[in-house]
Write an enzyme that holds these catalytic residues in place. Sequence first.
Site, short mmCIF file in Angstrom:
data_model
loop_
_atom_site.label_atom_id
_atom_site.label_comp_id
_atom_site.label_asym_id
_atom_site.label_seq_id
_atom_site.Cartn_x
_atom_site.Cartn_y
_atom_site.Cartn_z
N TRP A 1 62.72 23.62 41.76
CA TRP A 1 62.37 22.40 41.00
C TRP A 1 61.28 22.70 39.98
CZ3 TRP A 1 66.24 19.50 41.20
CH2 TRP A 1 66.91 19.23 42.39
N ASP B 1 54.55 17.02 40.11
CA ASP B 1 55.78 16.49 40.70
C ASP B 1 55.49 16.33 42.18
OD1 ASP B 1 58.25 16.12 41.90
OD2 ASP B 1 59.23 17.83 40.93
N LYS C 1 62.87 10.76 48.34
CA LYS C 1 62.39 11.70 49.36
C LYS C 1 61.44 11.01 50.34
CE LYS C 1 64.58 15.11 47.30
NZ LYS C 1 64.04 15.70 46.09
C1 LIG Z 1 64.59 16.46 44.81
C2 LIG Z 1 63.53 16.96 43.93
C3 LIG Z 1 63.63 16.86 42.53
C4 LIG Z 1 64.84 16.35 41.83
O1 LIG Z 1 64.98 14.98 41.97
P1 LIG Z 1 66.19 14.19 41.30
O2 LIG Z 1 65.73 12.77 41.46
O3 LIG Z 1 67.43 14.52 42.06
O4 LIG Z 1 66.30 14.59 39.87
C5 LIG Z 1 62.56 17.30 41.78
N1 LIG Z 1 61.45 17.79 42.35
C6 LIG Z 1 61.33 17.90 43.69
C7 LIG Z 1 60.07 18.47 44.27
C8 LIG Z 1 62.36 17.48 44.52
O5 LIG Z 1 62.24 17.59 45.85
#
Ligand SMILES: *Cc1c(COP(=O)(O)O)cnc(C)c1O
Length: 358
Positions: free
Chosen positions: A101, A168, A192
């Site tokens: 990511w 993020d 998440k």
């Molecule tokens: C799942 C995830 C993403 C991607 O998320 P989407 O909403 O599917 O685009 C980005 N960063 C992290 C750390 C993630 O766990």
Amino acid sequence: MSKKVHVFNAGPCLLPQSAIDNTIEALRDFSGTGVSLLSISHRTKEWDAVMDETRALWKELLHIPDTHEVVFLGGGASLQFLYVAMNFLEKKAAYLDTGVWAHKALVEAQGIGEAYAIACSKDKNYSYIPKGFDIPADLDYLHVTTNNTIYGTEIHEDLDCPCPLIADMSSDIMSRPVDVSKYDLIYGGAQKNVGPAGVIFAIVRKDALGRVSRHIPTMLDYRTHVDKLSMFNTPPVFAIYVMNQTLHWIKDQGGVEAIYKRNLAKAELLYGEIDRNSLFTGTAAKEDRSIMNVCFVMAPGKEELQDAFMAYAKECGMVGVKGHRSVGGFRASLYNACSLEDVQALVDCMKEFEKQNA
Ligand SMILES: *Cc1c(COP(=O)(O)O)cnc(C)c1O
């Protein structure tokens, strides 16, 4: 009667039962209006109340200072990779490359301007967090991924950073207290830890916006959404409602501080068993172990038992413990709604499997 299961899915995640039940009620009758949540107008006072309350809950639970605003948008965390560069990259930005990511975020920024990896842990399949690198003070920002969902590593502290810091936090938001004042931007997908798929959160320092010289398309400009309180266009109504109910549940549990204590206890219980059990071994560097995603594999010499453990775990009602294909083995995601009892059930299953295979 549904079967007793223990859900360790990496995302979309387990959500609190109260959030699901209250959403089912709102699908029938939203807020006493007689109209389903799926059919309400987002230009009503009842919906405004949900938006206001959801923002207020974010601010209360994370102690977000007045310098910051929280917005809710579509497009997933992956689209935020582009927003970040569009809104903050002028001359040069650095990215801490701690996984797939993080790397995708970097590549997206490189399509907009100059961005580079300040440190990278790919040499050991992203099983640790790089440390001790120098951060130039003249960067537009440093981007970090605080929790690496696939590899089970986590940055446990809010970094002291000489340049603006962007994170993020898709997979550890609301799992621990965060000093929001240290970040110009914190963003992530809700699915998440704080809601269903379909909505992202972005906590942005208002006076950090508008500093880049490029033209930013209206929908990609955080200022649009800060100014219009996430109602410039139709917001993801359903996903925001479920997120609102999830935040209520976090508050009822005693807030993020109380949830954090429980998360530490859950992680300690499972890592303790991984370290004790002769059949398993953890994959992440110990000091960087994530409290949200716990990755483990069969111990050296025991690899042939992998499929048997997978089958046995399934028999015991464990759902979603298969590791990501790039790491293999197993991964148990211990998001907020996962209880200590769920983790104990997994630990019991590992102990029993060890007995049977001694
Ligand atoms: C799942 C995830 C993403 C991607 O998320 P989407 O909403 O599917 O685009 C980005 N960063 C992290 C750390 C993630 O766990």
